[in-house]
Design a protein around this motif. Structure first.
Motif, PDB file in Angstrom:
ATOM      1  N   ILE A  58      34.300  43.520  41.952  1.00  0.00           N
ATOM      2  CA  ILE A  58      35.317  44.524  41.618  1.00  0.00           C
ATOM      3  C   ILE A  58      35.147  45.755  42.498  1.00  0.00           C
ATOM      4  O   ILE A  58      36.121  46.278  43.055  1.00  0.00           O
ATOM      5  N   TYR A  59      33.913  46.203  42.636  1.00  0.00           N
ATOM      6  CA  TYR A  59      33.640  47.416  43.413  1.00  0.00           C
ATOM      7  C   TYR A  59      34.026  47.219  44.880  1.00  0.00           C
ATOM      8  O   TYR A  59      34.627  48.111  45.489  1.00  0.00           O
ATOM      9  N   TRP A  64      36.297  45.138  46.314  1.00  0.00           N
ATOM     10  CA  TRP A  64      37.743  45.098  46.547  1.00  0.00           C
ATOM     11  C   TRP A  64      38.410  46.431  46.213  1.00  0.00           C
ATOM     12  O   TRP A  64      39.356  46.853  46.889  1.00  0.00           O
ATOM     13  N   HIS A  65      37.899  47.114  45.201  1.00  0.00           N
ATOM     14  CA  HIS A  65      38.485  48.413  44.852  1.00  0.00           C
ATOM     15  C   HIS A  65      38.199  49.444  45.939  1.00  0.00           C
ATOM     16  O   HIS A  65      39.059  50.271  46.260  1.00  0.00           O
ATOM     17  N   THR A  66      37.010  49.397  46.527  1.00  0.00           N
ATOM     18  CA  THR A  66      36.664  50.325  47.603  1.00  0.00           C
ATOM     19  C   THR A  66      37.577  50.122  48.806  1.00  0.00           C
ATOM     20  O   THR A  66      38.046  51.097  49.425  1.00  0.00           O
ATOM     21  N   LEU A 116      40.598  48.912  48.651  1.00  0.00           N
ATOM     22  CA  LEU A 116      41.937  49.333  48.237  1.00  0.00           C
ATOM     23  C   LEU A 116      42.110  50.849  48.348  1.00  0.00           C
ATOM     24  O   LEU A 116      43.116  51.326  48.878  1.00  0.00           O
ATOM     25  N   VAL A 117      41.139  51.629  47.857  1.00  0.00           N
ATOM     26  CA  VAL A 117      41.321  53.081  47.848  1.00  0.00           C
ATOM     27  C   VAL A 117      41.290  53.669  49.260  1.00  0.00           C
ATOM     28  O   VAL A 117      41.819  54.766  49.489  1.00  0.00           O
ATOM     29  N   ILE A 126      41.822  54.894  36.815  1.00  0.00           N
ATOM     30  CA  ILE A 126      41.404  54.067  37.949  1.00  0.00           C
ATOM     31  C   ILE A 126      41.763  54.782  39.248  1.00  0.00           C
ATOM     32  O   ILE A 126      42.912  55.175  39.451  1.00  0.00           O
ATOM     33  N   SER A 138      42.998  55.528  42.798  1.00  0.00           N
ATOM     34  CA  SER A 138      44.051  54.920  43.604  1.00  0.00           C
ATOM     35  C   SER A 138      43.888  55.333  45.062  1.00  0.00           C
ATOM     36  O   SER A 138      43.143  56.266  45.377  1.00  0.00           O
ATOM     37  N   GLN A 172      35.463  55.277  41.298  1.00  0.00           N
ATOM     38  CA  GLN A 172      36.358  54.406  40.543  1.00  0.00           C
ATOM     39  C   GLN A 172      37.036  55.072  39.353  1.00  0.00           C
ATOM     40  O   GLN A 172      38.096  54.619  38.924  1.00  0.00           O
TER      41      GLN A 172
END
Length: 267
Positions: free
Chosen positions: A162-163, A165-167, A169-170, A185, A187, A209
């Motif tokens: 999760i971390y 893919w989220h990193t 993304l942002v 969350i 963005s 996050q």
């Protein structure tokens, strides 16, 4: 084990390059300035960081076996996986927040973190563009409690995915609205304003996050749908990988306006 991150890089490129083309926040070329350097960061940092985390985990688990009662680690690891993941996200992001804030407010640490902020054109690949010392210190602060408390391997693995893919993304050059979830969350809009080289953006939006941490500690920068005028820093960051990794060890030639504690950072 993909220690150099080749597979992750390929999969990430196949996902983010088309999305950044279709839903771009800013007009940027795929083969932008600094692309080659960022690819070197992916390969070198991937190996260095994974090695450091393994060593950190081994050391923390060894100490925890002596200091932390087994009843605590068993209770933590015995929780439902989803609850463990949620707890890991909260605990690690508190660590990330304060480590990140320290890297901004302490001049000696800022020289390491300025390397990450030196990106002039922000996209998904910029997520990898960080000095190894910056990442290792932040990982040590945020992950050590997780290893100490005995969270299960499965929950740590899910959190890591999760971390990751989220990193990406942002940091991506994608215009996407999170609506009311923007407080919960992080963005791309939230994080790109952390990278903006504009006075009103300095020392804001530290959370990795969970933006409500910035709200709680007075460092949230509400920007609506505005797009930053520019990214980067005023520091004289070298253009090469080895120049950038050696930069924090050189005498400061120019004092950035971000290199000293800010009175606007909420205390």
């Amino acid at each position: 084990m993909d220690i150099f991150g080749f597979k992750a890089l390929l999969i990430s490129a196949l996902i983010f390059i088309p999305f950044e083309h279709l839903f771009a926040e800013r007009a940027q070329k795929i083969f932008r300035k600094g692309l080659a350097v960022d690819l070197i960061y992916v390969l070198f940092n991937g190996f260095i960081i994974k090695t450091a985390i393994v060593m950190m985990a081994a050391g923390a688990l060894g100490v925890a076996a002596i200091l932390v009662p087994q009843s605590i680690t068993q209770a933590v690891s015995g929780q439902p996986i989803w609850l463990q993941v949620a707890e890991i996200i909260l605990i690690t992001d508190i660590g990330v927040y304060w480590a990140h804030r320290a890297f901004h407010n302490i001049p000696a640490l800022w020289k390491f973190h300025a390397v990450h902020h030196g990106i002039d054109e922000l996209d998904w690949l910029g997520a990898f563009h960080s000095h190894p010392i910056d990442i290792i210190v932040t990982k040590a602060i945020s992950l050590t409690p997780i290893f100490f408390l005995g969270f299960s391997e499965a929950s740590i693995a899910i959190f890591s995915m999760i971390y990751f893919w989220h990193t990406l993304l942002v940091h991506s050059n994608v215009r996407v609205s999170f609506g009311p979830l923007k407080w919960l969350i992080a963005s791309p809009q939230f994080h790109r304003w952390h990278h903006a080289n504009q006075r009103e953006a300095y020392d804001k939006n530290f959370a990795g996050q969970l933006p409500f941490l910035d709200v709680m500690f007075g460092t949230y920068n509400a920007t609506g749908n505005k797009v930053p005028e520019k990214y980067g820093v005023d520091d004289p960051i070298p253009s090469t990988y080895f120049g950038q990794t050696g930069y924090p060890l050189l005498p400061r030639r120019k004092l950035s306006s971000r290199a000293a504690p800010s009175t606007e950072a909420g205390g």
